[in-house]
Scaffold this motif. Structure first.
Motif, short mmCIF file in Angstrom:
data_model
loop_
_atom_site.label_atom_id
_atom_site.label_comp_id
_atom_site.label_asym_id
_atom_site.label_seq_id
_atom_site.Cartn_x
_atom_site.Cartn_y
_atom_site.Cartn_z
N ASP A 5 -61.07 18.72 -18.31
CA ASP A 5 -62.39 18.28 -17.84
C ASP A 5 -62.27 17.75 -16.42
O ASP A 5 -62.38 16.55 -16.17
CB ASP A 5 -62.96 17.22 -18.78
CG ASP A 5 -64.43 16.93 -18.51
OD1 ASP A 5 -65.02 17.54 -17.60
OD2 ASP A 5 -65.00 16.08 -19.21
N GLN A 128 -62.74 12.62 -18.52
CA GLN A 128 -63.47 13.36 -17.50
C GLN A 128 -62.94 12.92 -16.14
O GLN A 128 -62.91 11.73 -15.84
CB GLN A 128 -64.97 13.06 -17.61
CG GLN A 128 -65.80 13.72 -16.54
CD GLN A 128 -67.25 13.24 -16.54
OE1 GLN A 128 -67.60 12.26 -17.18
NE2 GLN A 128 -68.09 13.94 -15.81
N ALA A 184 -65.47 26.47 -21.01
CA ALA A 184 -64.56 25.67 -21.82
C ALA A 184 -64.04 26.52 -22.97
O ALA A 184 -64.76 27.35 -23.53
CB ALA A 184 -65.27 24.43 -22.35
#
Length: 188
Positions: A5, A128, A184
């Motif tokens: 991420d 993230q 993803a």
């Protein structure tokens, strides 16, 4: 292998890259946001620039001021449910290539190892991660050797981080231009 991420945000001066990165952090799923600032404040004008950035950020965000040890700062702030916003690689590189006059040793000798450590930290991150950097290679070739070295090194650094990043955005006049979006991986 791209980091899970990781978003890389590039742009020129006053392109809106930092504000955009901050919006991504606010909109993300993270409960905790750590802002890693790489700047060294050398004068009043630059202090005013930093104050402008600080005023824009939510007061509950955590702050780590890290001019050189970016990998360890990232590892310390990272975790599931966390967002780490690094602003910016441009100043981080400048801290190595143009260390303050009072620096005891030549910081540029540490840069290759610090870069590898940072890339490794990005690849192992579980939260993230948003990384900001300037795109300065769109202009003329600089006339000074140190400036040319800096432009070349930042270009190489940006290419390395972009290669690791599933998402890369270029900011122009406050508008995000998507350069790369890697879907993803889905669990089967």
């Amino acid at each position: 292998m791209p980091a899970h991420d990781l978003t890389f945000v590039l742009g020129g001066a006053r392109s809106g890259k930092s504000a955009y990165a901050e919006q991504l952090a606010l909109a993300g799923p993270a409960h905790t946001v750590t802002y890693i600032a790489t700047a060294r404040i050398a004068d009043d004008e630059f202090a005013a620039r930093v104050a402008h950035h600080q005023a824009r950020r939510p007061p509950h965000w955590l702050l780590r001021e890290t001019p050189l040890e970016l990998a360890s700062a990232l590892a310390a702030a990272d975790g599931p449910g966390h967002c780490v916003l690094i602003d910016c690689l441009t100043l981080w590189l400048a801290n190595f290539l143009c260390p303050p006059e009072h620096a005891a040793a030549d910081a540029s000798a540490d840069y290759p190892a610090q870069l590898v450590a940072f890339e490794t930290a990005l690849l192992h991150a579980t939260g993230q991660i948003i990384v900001v950097s300037n795109e300065i290679g769109l202009g003329v070739v600089p006339t000074g050797a140190l400036t040319r070295q800096y432009v070349d090194e930042l270009g190489r650094l940006n290419q390395r981080i972009a290669a690791l990043s599933p998402r890369v955005t270029l900011m122009v006049a406050g508008l995000p231009l998507t350069l790369k979006t890697t879907p993803a991986a889905t669990d089967a």
